[in-house]
Motif scaffolding. Structure first.
Motif, PDB file in Angstrom:
ATOM      1  N   ASP A 159      47.442  34.595  51.704  1.00 11.29           N
ATOM      2  CA  ASP A 159      46.647  33.478  52.203  1.00 11.29           C
ATOM      3  C   ASP A 159      45.700  33.047  51.090  1.00 11.29           C
ATOM      4  N   HIS A 160      45.705  31.748  50.745  1.00  6.98           N
ATOM      5  CA  HIS A 160      44.931  31.323  49.573  1.00  6.98           C
ATOM      6  C   HIS A 160      43.419  31.405  49.803  1.00  6.98           C
ATOM      7  N   ASN A 161      42.949  31.225  51.036  1.00 11.80           N
ATOM      8  CA  ASN A 161      41.513  31.378  51.286  1.00 11.80           C
ATOM      9  C   ASN A 161      41.071  32.829  51.092  1.00 11.80           C
ATOM     10  N   ALA A 162      41.875  33.742  51.612  1.00 14.89           N
ATOM     11  CA  ALA A 162      41.565  35.165  51.424  1.00 14.89           C
ATOM     12  C   ALA A 162      41.658  35.537  49.948  1.00 14.89           C
ATOM     13  N   GLN A 163      42.612  34.922  49.238  1.00 19.51           N
ATOM     14  CA  GLN A 163      42.747  35.211  47.807  1.00 19.51           C
ATOM     15  C   GLN A 163      41.534  34.715  47.029  1.00 19.51           C
ATOM     16  N   ALA A 164      40.964  33.598  47.454  1.00 18.59           N
ATOM     17  CA  ALA A 164      39.740  33.106  46.806  1.00 18.59           C
ATOM     18  C   ALA A 164      38.618  34.127  46.937  1.00 18.59           C
ATOM     19  N   ILE A 165      38.494  34.726  48.120  1.00 23.33           N
ATOM     20  CA  ILE A 165      37.486  35.771  48.318  1.00 23.33           C
ATOM     21  C   ILE A 165      37.775  36.964  47.407  1.00 23.33           C
ATOM     22  N   LYS A 166      39.035  37.338  47.297  1.00 27.24           N
ATOM     23  CA  LYS A 166      39.388  38.481  46.432  1.00 27.24           C
ATOM     24  C   LYS A 166      39.045  38.182  44.973  1.00 27.24           C
ATOM     25  N   ILE A 167      39.267  36.946  44.555  1.00 28.65           N
ATOM     26  CA  ILE A 167      38.963  36.560  43.172  1.00 28.65           C
ATOM     27  C   ILE A 167      37.472  36.690  42.889  1.00 28.65           C
ATOM     28  N   VAL A 168      36.655  36.116  43.775  1.00 29.85           N
ATOM     29  CA  VAL A 168      35.209  36.083  43.490  1.00 29.85           C
ATOM     30  C   VAL A 168      34.508  37.398  43.814  1.00 29.85           C
ATOM     31  N   THR A 169      35.201  38.334  44.465  1.00 30.63           N
ATOM     32  CA  THR A 169      34.576  39.622  44.781  1.00 30.63           C
ATOM     33  C   THR A 169      35.172  40.794  44.015  1.00 30.63           C
ATOM     34  N   THR A 170      36.369  40.608  43.443  1.00 33.54           N
ATOM     35  CA  THR A 170      37.062  41.736  42.815  1.00 33.54           C
ATOM     36  C   THR A 170      37.729  41.379  41.485  1.00 33.54           C
ATOM     37  N   LEU A 171      38.555  40.330  41.489  1.00 28.50           N
ATOM     38  CA  LEU A 171      39.464  40.096  40.366  1.00 28.50           C
ATOM     39  C   LEU A 171      38.790  39.534  39.125  1.00 28.50           C
ATOM     40  N   GLU A 172      37.715  38.766  39.289  1.00 30.31           N
ATOM     41  CA  GLU A 172      36.947  38.333  38.120  1.00 30.31           C
ATOM     42  C   GLU A 172      36.135  39.537  37.630  1.00 30.31           C
ATOM     43  N   ARG A 173      36.359  39.941  36.379  1.00 32.60           N
ATOM     44  CA  ARG A 173      35.725  41.172  35.895  1.00 32.60           C
ATOM     45  C   ARG A 173      35.074  40.929  34.541  1.00 32.60           C
ATOM     46  N   HIS A 174      33.907  40.292  34.592  1.00 36.59           N
ATOM     47  CA  HIS A 174      33.188  39.955  33.375  1.00 36.59           C
ATOM     48  C   HIS A 174      31.807  40.609  33.309  1.00 36.59           C
ATOM     49  N   TYR A 175      31.272  40.997  34.456  1.00 34.60           N
ATOM     50  CA  TYR A 175      29.893  41.477  34.509  1.00 34.60           C
ATOM     51  C   TYR A 175      29.843  42.999  34.432  1.00 34.60           C
ATOM     52  N   ALA A 176      28.813  43.515  33.787  1.00 36.86           N
ATOM     53  CA  ALA A 176      28.706  44.962  33.557  1.00 36.86           C
ATOM     54  C   ALA A 176      28.404  45.733  34.835  1.00 36.86           C
ATOM     55  N   GLU A 177      27.694  45.111  35.780  1.00 35.17           N
ATOM     56  CA  GLU A 177      27.192  45.860  36.936  1.00 35.17           C
ATOM     57  C   GLU A 177      28.069  45.757  38.183  1.00 35.17           C
ATOM     58  N   PHE A 178      29.057  44.873  38.164  1.00 32.36           N
ATOM     59  CA  PHE A 178      29.872  44.699  39.379  1.00 32.36           C
ATOM     60  C   PHE A 178      31.172  43.983  39.038  1.00 32.36           C
ATOM     61  N   ASP A 179      32.174  44.179  39.907  1.00 27.14           N
ATOM     62  CA  ASP A 179      33.386  43.368  39.859  1.00 27.14           C
ATOM     63  C   ASP A 179      33.117  42.063  40.603  1.00 27.14           C
ATOM     64  N   GLY A 180      33.885  41.030  40.295  1.00 26.64           N
ATOM     65  CA  GLY A 180      33.695  39.746  40.951  1.00 26.64           C
ATOM     66  C   GLY A 180      32.480  39.017  40.406  1.00 26.64           C
ATOM     67  N   LEU A 181      32.005  38.048  41.171  1.00 31.93           N
ATOM     68  CA  LEU A 181      30.874  37.220  40.758  1.00 31.93           C
ATOM     69  C   LEU A 181      29.586  37.583  41.480  1.00 31.93           C
ATOM     70  N   ASN A 182      29.687  38.504  42.458  1.00 37.13           N
ATOM     71  CA  ASN A 182      28.508  38.930  43.224  1.00 37.13           C
ATOM     72  C   ASN A 182      27.766  37.716  43.801  1.00 37.13           C
ATOM     73  N   LEU A 183      28.499  36.847  44.453  1.00 39.50           N
ATOM     74  CA  LEU A 183      27.908  35.651  45.052  1.00 39.50           C
ATOM     75  C   LEU A 183      27.083  36.017  46.279  1.00 39.50           C
ATOM     76  N   THR A 184      26.220  35.112  46.697  1.00 35.78           N
ATOM     77  CA  THR A 184      25.429  35.352  47.906  1.00 35.78           C
ATOM     78  C   THR A 184      26.332  35.385  49.138  1.00 35.78           C
ATOM     79  N   TRP A 185      25.819  36.033  50.172  1.00 35.75           N
ATOM     80  CA  TRP A 185      26.527  36.070  51.456  1.00 35.75           C
ATOM     81  C   TRP A 185      26.831  34.653  51.916  1.00 35.75           C
ATOM     82  N   ASP A 186      25.891  33.760  51.749  1.00 34.96           N
ATOM     83  CA  ASP A 186      26.025  32.390  52.252  1.00 34.96           C
ATOM     84  C   ASP A 186      27.209  31.668  51.611  1.00 34.96           C
TER      85      ASP A 186
END
Length: 385
Positions: free
Chosen positions: A120-147
């Motif tokens: 599901d592409h909506n669920a995949q978007a969540i996976k990208i911004v929470t897990t698959l983007e791996r650029h930050y030292a302190e976390f996987d994803g983008l660590n976006l706000t809950w909102d």
């Protein structure tokens, strides 16, 4: 001045991994900026809506579409006194999870993933911004706000019943309250998506020669726009005539959403963003007459564009690309990029491995998928033109 029901960065629900706030950007601005700088956002440049990426420079891509959606969303959010920064962040992120080759690629991947929980592409978007983007030292994803995460997950409405695996997995760690509606800002992003693609699919279909101006001038809403342009500019050339007509259709849709939603928000008497979430119904909508007109336009586009013979021919070809690559990578995961080796080694079962292969293929651009297929199977890229 923002409305009481608008999302407020000062009362945002925070991030899964706490961070020190910026001194000059709100949390929603930071979300928007992280999305813009994400690798997945850049890849949207070479992922198309209906046509394959190399078919023409003027057809919309997922990137240009996302920018158009964000522009419409900011306009509507401003008129309704909502938070434009949150609205823009959700609008820019809404298509991050799309596969190569548009909905054709998604359909093929979903079918192949059926034994492993589907795609599901909506669920995949969540996976990208929470897990698959791996650029930050302190976390996987983008660590976006809950909102913002809520808006990406639920902009099309509550997610109930069989929740896609990628979304359910994250929701277990960070409850996005999937059973409720999203904020008014996320609802604006969803309607802005409808406005953008209804308008630009007419434009792209005309450019591709799939139908004529005379044919779309018979459609509701579109016909009135052409009539007004002909009255005001009787001697204008065909290209300007088309643009003037379709921008009027655009304006009708935007104006209708603003007028209809203003009434719904007033009737709701909501005093907070949470009150919007728990109303049990959306507050951002088209009026019934415009919605009926749009249904007629979508019916026309489905027949004349999405199922046009030339489009269907390419659908078959690009479906084969996905159908060839998926089982090959599943049986030979060593063909995946070298930096995936540790994750492949740690895969506990075939389902875990299949989801990694799905992530890899979903992240491909049209161009890269075709190049990989040509490299591995010796296919001729010219056969996809």
């Amino acid at each position: 001045m923002r409305a009481e029901f608008a999302s407020d960065p000062d009362t945002a629900r925070g991030r899964l991994v706490p961070e020190e706030e910026s001194t000059f950007r709100s949390c929603y601005q930071r979300d928007r900026d992280r999305i813009i700088h994400a690798s997945a956002f850049r890849r949207l440049k070479h992922k198309t809506q209906v046509f394959v990426e190399h078919e023409g420079d003027y057809f919309r891509t997922r990137l240009t579409h996302s920018i158009e959606v964000a522009q419409v969303a900011r306009t509507i959010a401003g008129a309704l006194r909502l938070n434009g920064e949150l609205t823009e962040a959700v609008a820019l992120a809404h298509d991050l999870g799309h596969t190569p080759f548009g909905h054709t690629g998604e359909d093929a991947l979903h079918k192949l993933m059926a034994p492993y929980g589907g795609f599901d592409h909506n669920a995949q978007a969540i996976k990208i911004v929470t897990t698959l983007e791996r650029h930050y030292a302190e976390f996987d994803g983008l660590n976006l706000t809950w909102d913002t995460l809520e808006g990406i997950a639920k902009h099309n409405g509550p997610v109930t019943g069989d929740v896609p695996h990628a979304l359910a997995d994250y929701n277990a760690r960070h409850d996005l309250e999937l059973h409720t509606h999203a904020s008014a800002e996320a609802q604006v992003a969803a309607l802005s998506d409808d406005i953008a693609y209804n308008n630009h699919d007419l434009h792209d279909g005309l450019r591709a020669g799939l139908f004529t101006e005379e044919e779309i001038a018979e459609l509701p809403m579109v016909g009135a726009a052409y009539a007004e342009v002909d009255r005001l500019y009787p001697d204008t050339d065909s290209y300007r005539r088309r643009h003037e007509a379709l921008r009027r259709v655009f304006g009708v849709m935007v104006g209708d959403v603003i007028e209809t939603s203003s009434k719904l928000l007033k009737e709701a008497e909501a005093k907070s963003p949470d009150a919007i979430r728990h109303l049990g119904r959306p507050v951002i909508r088209f009026s019934d007459p415009v919605w009926q007109d749009l249904r007629e336009i979508r019916k026309f586009l489905f027949t004349r564009m999405y199922r046009a013979p030339s489009v269907m021919e390419n659908r078959e070809k690009v479906t084969k690309v996905v159908e060839d690559l998926f089982p090959l990578f599943l049986s030979q995961p060593n063909l995946l990029p070298r930096h995936w080796a540790a994750a492949i080694e740690a895969a506990e079962d075939e389902t875990t491995l299949a989801r990694m292969v799905s992530d890899y293929i979903a992240g491909m651009t049209d161009r890269f998928a075709l190049q990989e297929h040509a490299r591995i199977f010796g296919s001729d890229l010219r056969s996809f033109r």
